[in-house]
Scaffold this active site. Structure first.
Site, short mmCIF file in Angstrom:
data_model
loop_
_atom_site.label_atom_id
_atom_site.label_comp_id
_atom_site.label_asym_id
_atom_site.label_seq_id
_atom_site.Cartn_x
_atom_site.Cartn_y
_atom_site.Cartn_z
N MET A 165 42.97 59.79 43.73
CA MET A 165 41.72 59.86 44.34
C MET A 165 42.12 60.09 45.85
SD MET A 165 39.30 59.74 42.11
CE MET A 165 37.65 59.08 42.80
N CYS A 166 40.97 60.15 46.65
CA CYS A 166 41.31 60.56 48.00
C CYS A 166 40.56 59.78 48.81
CB CYS A 166 41.12 61.91 48.20
SG CYS A 166 42.10 63.17 47.27
#
Lengths: 281, 281
Positions: free
Chosen positions: B1-2
């Site tokens: 994820m970011c």
């Protein structure tokens, strides 16, 4: 008018030396005070630094000098505005995607009668003749090749014909790159030089800086630099003729005008993004 | 994820404080080591700084902190790669032109079954699901509005419906801007806050930094910040719900989900690029 600087190299190369010369012309040794920009390719990606402030005073230009970024294809520009106000959206180079590649463009000169040129869905964001000419080029290319072309020799022959049309509208000196090829087109002021072994010393014209390329390179390195005016005083820069173009591929000049294009190794596979050595130009 | 970070403001605003918090999560207080990027609008133009290196170690991130750039619309992203290798062309945010404006996009999440989505002539350059989703959005927008639309309320309603479709393919948290509007869309993690008078103090969660917004602002300033996780520990961040979106216009949240959109002042003229004050967020 403006000044252009382009580089093509076979290994990721630091353009700091040449850029240091160029930016002096942005308000100190030259009148190009209306912004500057530089785009570096890294693989299929790119970085752009731009500023509507004069390059000789720009803090971002200082950054580009102090944190040198290595690339095999670079296009830079310092601006003396004629068409379009001094603002970020009018600052070159311009980059747009076509065929799944980023294309970068910078222009020196001035066109007339360009306003009605058809750009299709490649719409200009700013007000310059340059960005409009770039959008027109992209539109023409996409119209001719709706799918990504395989034979790039054919593509660059077509770009040359399009540049000839733009030259009929005024002064059109151009640099264009897709990160693999760097193309230059000349109306009046454009010089180029290819540096390769045996490497020597060079002195900037605009700043008291000397470099010994032999200390910065390996014998395999090949680096070409294209500029509106020569950047060094003790090297043999080649002047391009009106209507002449040059096509550079990873450092080597592989074609000039149409006759030569059929002999060159086009559509070569893109090499990886390794950096075996890091020359400076 | 970011992690995502967005800002919308009514005066050109320095995002240095929030960015300082975010970049710690790029390898120090968070695992997002696979690159970072930030795009700042200035008028119709934009600047982007990107690096495939971890933001907590990046020299270019240090530059962005030390030479703060003021903007009314900012989109930033730190990456923990899932689809696509760690390289410059896969680093967010992505910017493309549509209707003569630059659109900037960043995505947090992961999609499945996205490979066959039709992108038309908006072709991805890199390999991420995110860039492909952005190209699909642009293709859908251009197909629906071949000419630049006047009523932006209609456009953002359509974008919301497109985001709902993308959410069916996985996790899709998004920031999107044309330099005037900043839109956020939430699948699971997205918070926002609007700061306006009376301004108070704030403390970063990820770094020992405190700011007194009152010293940095005027009473007219309105600044909204959107982030994957709250960046400050002593303020009241609003959590967005799954499927919720927010639309911000020069600092103010003007719409959330479809019911509110008809009441807001869309298609407002773009104000000039003056900088009466320079708040920090």
């Amino acid at each position: 008018m403006c000044e252009l600087l382009g580089m093509s190299a076979n290994v990721p190369t630091d353009i700091c030396f040449s850029f240091t010369g160029l930016i002096q012309r942005g308000g100190r040794t030259g009148p190009h005070r209306d912004g500057w920009g530089i785009a570096f390719y890294e693989g299929k990606g790119f970085r752009t630094f731009k500023d509507p402030a004069p390059s000789c005073q720009s803090k971002i230009a200082q950054l580009v000098q102090s944190y040198p970024i290595k690339s095999r294809a670079v296009i830079s520009h310092i601006r003396q505005a004629n068409r379009g106000s001094v603002c970020l959206e009018n600052t070159h180079p311009f980059t747009r995607e076509l065929w799944g590649r980023y294309w970068t463009f910078a222009h020196n000169g001035q066109l007339t009668g360009y306003e009605t040129m058809e750009t299709g869905h490649h719409r200009p964001v700013g007000q310059t003749d340059s960005e409009l000419a770039f959008c027109w080029l992209l539109n023409q290319l996409e119209h001719r090749y709706p799918e990504p072309p395989v034979d790039m020799s054919e593509v660059f022959r077509f770009v040359t014909a399009l540049c000839d049309q733009l030259r009929e509208k005024g002064v059109f000196n151009m640099l264009l790159s897709d990160g693999e090829y760097v193309m230059s087109y000349c109306t009046n002021h454009l010089y180029w030089i290819t540096r390769q072994a045996p490497f020597g010393h060079a002195n900037l014209i605009d700043e008291d800086v000397e470099i010994n390329f032999q200390e910065e390179t390996t014998p395999e390195d090949v680096v070409s630099v294209i500029a509106t005016q020569p950047l060094t005083g003790n090297e043999n820069w080649q002047r391009m003729k009106p209507g002449e173009y040059g096509l550079f591929h990873f450092g080597k000049r592989i074609a000039t005008n149409q006759a030569e294009l059929s002999d060159v190794p086009f559509a070569a596979p893109r090499p990886g993004n390794q950096a075996p050595t890091e020359p400076l130009v």
